[in-house]
Design an enzyme around this catalytic site. Structure first.
Site, mmCIF file in Angstrom:
data_model
loop_
_atom_site.group_PDB
_atom_site.id
_atom_site.type_symbol
_atom_site.label_atom_id
_atom_site.label_comp_id
_atom_site.label_asym_id
_atom_site.label_seq_id
_atom_site.Cartn_x
_atom_site.Cartn_y
_atom_site.Cartn_z
ATOM 1 C CG MET A 33 -2.963 7.754 8.712
ATOM 2 S SD MET A 33 -3.940 6.569 9.822
ATOM 3 C CE MET A 33 -3.499 6.831 11.512
ATOM 4 C CB SER A 85 -3.641 1.272 9.304
ATOM 5 O OG SER A 85 -3.970 0.757 10.901
ATOM 6 C CD GLU A 95 3.532 0.284 8.384
ATOM 7 O OE1 GLU A 95 3.111 -1.180 8.017
ATOM 8 O OE2 GLU A 95 4.592 0.502 8.987
ATOM 9 C CB CYS A 96 2.135 4.901 12.950
ATOM 10 S SG CYS A 96 2.152 5.094 14.751
ATOM 11 N N GLY A 97 2.888 7.353 11.904
ATOM 12 C CA GLY A 97 3.588 8.474 11.687
ATOM 13 C C GLY A 97 3.542 9.142 10.239
#
Length: 432
Positions: A326, A413, A322-324
């Site tokens: 990714m 994502s 997730e986010c960081g």
């Protein structure tokens, strides 16, 4: 027959972000904890950083409340459980009192929790009363406890503010600016609790301000009704699965409820550090968000853990990022100064920190196994040839939101998912 429970409770809100809500709620929590009371704290809406501080202040884990992401039923269960175990419930709002759909005001009204609004009174005189009047009367059905003035210059300033208050709106107190109680912040919000070396000193200083004010007393009891339905245990879809969860200064944006759900579905959770460890051995890996951009050189230099994660993926074992998390799986990541760090390289492309916010808001996404809910909040942009397999949907307007990528065993994502919103979909992310 299950009976209602009563417990003193207060919803702390503000007209906007940056008014000092977190410091106030943390100060209240620490003050009452210092008096020997059991305090439960909650944060409305999606947030990882504020709950770290609130939990530290109260000595208990802070949890999320939200009528959409968490859901009214689960929010009611959390409050009912807290009312049976605590002497005080404190809820911190998000942004402004009426901001968002649903808003903090919606949540407070749904559960009948009185609202106290904190207003930054710096540079303000009688206009304070006008602002208080608007907040109190904007929605007549809202249980309104009163207003608190923050960052007050002194006794004369406090008297001026109190004198300018309209009839019928309680003035609950005035708080001075206390530099030694200020909580430091950076681009995604507050600095993480574990990174503030003198956090307990700051919390105790803030608690002393409360102890010397009219806010020291307990708020009135609130009646919390029992949930209409008993919570159903999630299916044991992850029984026997060992999931490695990245947790260190670079990766820490995790809803505690996410880990609770994974365990409830039978998973064994182990923690590892992409900053410090040299290997990870598990059936699946969970790379949450955080601050990889602040640790570029250490992440780049730890070649052993990057090779271990690559080997994990090459063996076909799932990775959910997730986010960081990714960003860490990309070929490279650039910080705000343009400094580039080589990352794991399982996803093609590069991430770059931007000067302003890029993504923000609640979103849902249809995944195999169900529709999951969560949120987006990031200052980086992704440049990649990857084609998303699906796209989130923004809560605010129903328009397309964040892309969701699948590349081999990697699922990634910008979305931060609230796992209890779709247990079967989450199990599929970590399943074989």
């Amino acid at each position: 027959m299950t009976l209602a429970r009563t417990c003193p409770a207060l919803f702390l809100a503000a007209p906007a972000s940056g008014q000092g809500k977190t410091t106030l709620v943390a100060a209240l929590a620490r003050h009452h904890r210092n008096q020997g009371r059991r305090v439960r704290v909650f944060k409305t809406g999606p947030d990882f950083l504020d709950p770290m501080v609130l939990g530290r202040a109260a000595g208990t884990q802070a949890e999320s409340l939200d009528l959409w992401m968490v859901g009214e039923a689960d929010s009611r269960r959390k409050l009912y459980a807290a009312a049976g175990a605590a002497d005080l419930i404190l809820i911190e709002g998000a942004m402004g009192l009426f901001d968002g759909t649903p808003s903090g005001a919606d949540l407070a009204q749904t559960f009948g929790v009185p609202v106290a609004v904190l207003i930054d009174a710096g540079g303000m005189g009688q206009t304070f009363g006008a602002l208080a009047l608007g907040l109190a009367r904007y929605r007549s059905s809202l249980p309104f406890a009163g207003v608190i003035a923050n960052r007050v210059a002194g006794a004369r300033h406090a008297q001026m503010l109190a004198a300018g208050m309209p009839d019928g709106i309680p003035f609950l107190g005035a708080l001075p600016r206390v530099e030694k109680a200020t909580l430091p912040s950076r681009h995604l919000g507050l600095v993480q609790a574990g990174e503030i070396a003198d956090l307990d000193g700051r919390l105790d200083a803030a608690a002393q301000v409360i102890a010397d004010s009219a806010l020291a007393r307990l708020p009135d009891p609130v009646r919390f009704e029992p949930p209409a339905e008993v919570a159903v245990a999630p299916p044991p879809l992850l029984a026997g699965r060992r999931i490695a969860v990245a947790r260190d200064a670079a990766f820490s944006f995790i809803y505690p409820e996410n880990l609770d759900l994974l365990r409830a579905m039978g998973a064994e959770l182990v923690e590892f550090s992409p900053l410090a460890d040299t290997a990870v051995v598990a059936d699946a890996i969970y790379l949450p968000g955080g601050y990889p951009e602040l640790h570029l050189k250490r992440l780049e230099g730890n070649r052993a853990i990057k090779a271990s994660i690559q080997g994990h993926a090459n063996a076909g074992r799932p990775i959910y990022a997730e986010c960081g998390g990714m960003l860490y799986l990309l070929e490279s990541l650039l910080d705000r100064d343009g400094e580039r760090g080589a990352m794991v390289g399982l996803l093609p492309g590069e991430g770059r920190l931007m000067p302003r916010l890029v993504g923000l808001g609640l979103e849902s996404i249809a995944l195999p196994g169900g529709e999951a809910r969560g949120h987006s909040f990031h200052h980086s942009a992704l440049k990649s040839p990857m084609t998303p397999t699906c796209t989130g949907r923004r809560r605010s307007d129903g328009q397309p939101g964040e892309p969701f990528y699948r590349l081999g065993p990697v699922r990634a994502s910008y979305l931060h998912l609230y796992f209890p919103s779709a247990p079967e979909a989450v199990a599929a992310l970590f399943g074989p």
